[in-house]
Design an enzyme around this catalytic site. Sequence first.
Site, PDB file in Angstrom:
ATOM      1  N   LYS A 180       2.241  -3.347   7.416  1.00 24.53           N
ATOM      2  CA  LYS A 180       2.366  -3.570   5.966  1.00 24.53           C
ATOM      3  C   LYS A 180       3.796  -3.264   5.506  1.00 24.53           C
ATOM      4  O   LYS A 180       4.340  -3.952   4.645  1.00 24.53           O
ATOM      5  CB  LYS A 180       1.374  -2.686   5.189  1.00 24.53           C
ATOM      6  CG  LYS A 180      -0.074  -3.120   5.279  1.00 24.53           C
ATOM      7  CD  LYS A 180      -0.354  -4.494   4.687  1.00 24.53           C
ATOM      8  CE  LYS A 180      -0.199  -4.564   3.174  1.00 24.53           C
ATOM      9  NZ  LYS A 180      -0.603  -5.878   2.632  1.00 24.53           N
ATOM     10  N   THR A 206       0.827  -1.220   0.000  1.00 25.48           N
ATOM     11  CA  THR A 206       0.000   0.000   0.000  1.00 25.48           C
ATOM     12  C   THR A 206       0.857   1.264   0.000  1.00 25.48           C
ATOM     13  O   THR A 206       1.997   1.257   0.493  1.00 25.48           O
ATOM     14  CB  THR A 206      -0.910  -0.003   1.260  1.00 25.48           C
ATOM     15  OG1 THR A 206      -1.433   1.303   1.471  1.00 25.48           O
ATOM     16  CG2 THR A 206      -0.134  -0.386   2.521  1.00 25.48           C
ATOM     17  N   ASP A 207       0.283   2.358  -0.502  1.00 28.53           N
ATOM     18  CA  ASP A 207       0.990   3.650  -0.460  1.00 28.53           C
ATOM     19  C   ASP A 207       1.170   4.150   0.974  1.00 28.53           C
ATOM     20  O   ASP A 207       2.000   5.019   1.234  1.00 28.53           O
ATOM     21  CB  ASP A 207       0.266   4.705  -1.318  1.00 28.53           C
ATOM     22  CG  ASP A 207      -1.178   4.990  -0.903  1.00 28.53           C
ATOM     23  OD1 ASP A 207      -1.671   4.372   0.069  1.00 28.53           O
ATOM     24  OD2 ASP A 207      -1.817   5.832  -1.565  1.00 28.53           O
ATOM     25  N   GLU A 208       0.378   3.570   1.907  1.00 26.96           N
ATOM     26  CA  GLU A 208       0.439   4.068   3.288  1.00 26.96           C
ATOM     27  C   GLU A 208       1.787   3.792   3.954  1.00 26.96           C
ATOM     28  O   GLU A 208       2.096   4.364   4.993  1.00 26.96           O
ATOM     29  CB  GLU A 208      -0.709   3.471   4.122  1.00 26.96           C
ATOM     30  CG  GLU A 208      -2.053   3.791   3.521  1.00 26.96           C
ATOM     31  CD  GLU A 208      -3.231   3.578   4.443  1.00 26.96           C
ATOM     32  OE1 GLU A 208      -3.054   3.641   5.666  1.00 26.96           O
ATOM     33  OE2 GLU A 208      -4.330   3.363   3.928  1.00 26.96           O
ATOM     34  N   TYR A 266      -1.383  -0.252  11.223  1.00 30.11           N
ATOM     35  CA  TYR A 266      -1.662  -0.946   9.956  1.00 30.11           C
ATOM     36  C   TYR A 266      -0.508  -0.744   8.972  1.00 30.11           C
ATOM     37  O   TYR A 266       0.070  -1.710   8.462  1.00 30.11           O
ATOM     38  CB  TYR A 266      -2.976  -0.434   9.327  1.00 30.11           C
ATOM     39  CG  TYR A 266      -3.107  -0.778   7.853  1.00 30.11           C
ATOM     40  CD1 TYR A 266      -3.248  -2.096   7.440  1.00 30.11           C
ATOM     41  CD2 TYR A 266      -3.070   0.220   6.862  1.00 30.11           C
ATOM     42  CE1 TYR A 266      -3.346  -2.414   6.074  1.00 30.11           C
ATOM     43  CE2 TYR A 266      -3.173  -0.090   5.514  1.00 30.11           C
ATOM     44  CZ  TYR A 266      -3.307  -1.409   5.126  1.00 30.11           C
ATOM     45  OH  TYR A 266      -3.396  -1.731   3.782  1.00 30.11           O
TER      46      TYR A 266
END
Length: 328
Positions: free
Chosen positions: A156, A128-130, A152
Amino acid sequence: MRILVTGGAGFIGSEFVRMLLTRPATAAITPSAVTVLDKLTYSGNLANLDPVRDDPRLSFIQADICDAAAVDQALPGHDMVVHFAAESHVDRSIAGAAEFVTTNVLGTQTLLDAAMRHDIGRFVHVSTDEVYGSIEDGSWTEDWPLSPNSPYSASKAGSDLLALAYHRTHGMDVVVTRCSNNYGPYQFPEKVVPLFVTNLLDGGTVPLYGDGGNIRDWLHVRDHCVGIALVAAGGRAGEVYHIGGGTELTNKELTGLLLQACGVGWDRVVPVTDRKGHDRRYSLDIGKISRELGYAPSVTLDEGLAETVRWYQENRAWWEPLKKPAAQ
Ligand code: NAD
C-alpha cells in the site's frame, strides 16, 4: 460528475457507491454516473451493491486493474477515479505477498497510466494508516515518514507513493487518503469485527492474538466514505489527508465489547500466537482534514458496533456462504 470506482464491490468501495447513490446529502460529490470496476476476487461481492442495483446511474465492469487493455477501455468518459481496489488482508499478505504486490502496486500504476492518458480530472487514491508502521505515543501527521511493516502495508505504501509521484512528475490531479481501521456492514468475515461477530453468532469461539494489547483506532465505514467524498470534492491536488477520529481500543477491549454485544462471556475467547510482525499501535492526527474540509466523524463506537452486530444478525444469508470455504 462521472465517477469510476475501483473495488466498488468490496466492503468500503460498495459503501462509497451506496452513499453516492442513496444518500447524496451526506456526500460532498454528486454523481451523474457511477461505474464500478471490480475483479470480484474472494472479497468482492455483487450482493454488496444490491441496494443500488436498479439505479440507472450505476454500471458494472468486471475487470482486473492490472489489465491495461480493460482499464484503457473503461476509463474514458469519466471525470474522476476513486481507487479502492486492493488486496486488503494483512494475514493473507503474510501467507503470500505476490498478489499484494501485483494488485496494489502494479494495478495502481496501470490505473494511474490510463488516467493520465485519458485526462481523467481527479484521481483519489484510498490508502491506510498502516503505511506509517507503528507508533508508541502521540499521533502521525501527514508528513510523517512511511515505515510499513507487513507485506500488505508495504504494497500500500508503494501504491500511495506512486500516486503522489504521478502528481509531482506528471502534474496529475491526485489526492491520497489514509484511514484507520474500518468496521460496519458488508465487511468480509475474515477481518476481526465480522469474524468475531459471526463466530459468536454461530456459537463458536474467537481467536485473540498475543496479549490482546495491540491498539487500533476504529472508525465506522460511513465516516470513512464521508471523508473520502470531502477530499474528492475539496482536497488540494498532491496532498495527503488522514481520515480517522474513531475510538482507540486495544484488541482485548474490542473483544470485550463484541462479547457484550453478542451476549456471551470470555469463555468464548481462545488466545492464539501473535501475528508475525504485529504493529502495536496506530494513531492518526486528523487536524488537517478537519480544518481544511470540515470533516468530523459522526458515528459513535457504541451505536456503530450495536448497529453492525444487528446487521450480521439480520443478514446471515449474506455471510454464511462466505464463511463456508474458510476454516474460521
Ligand atoms: P475489500 O477486500 O473488502 O475490497 C477490495 C475490493 O477490490 C474487492 O471488491 C475486490 O474484488 C477488489 N479487487 C481486488 N483486487 C482487484 C483487482 N486486481 N482488480 C480489480 N478489483 C480488485 O477491501 P476494503 O476493506 O473495502 O478496502 C478497500 C480499500 O481501502 C483498500 O485499498 C484498503 O487498503 C483501504 N483501507 C481499508 C481499511 C479497512 O479497515 N478495511 C482501512 C484503511 C484503508
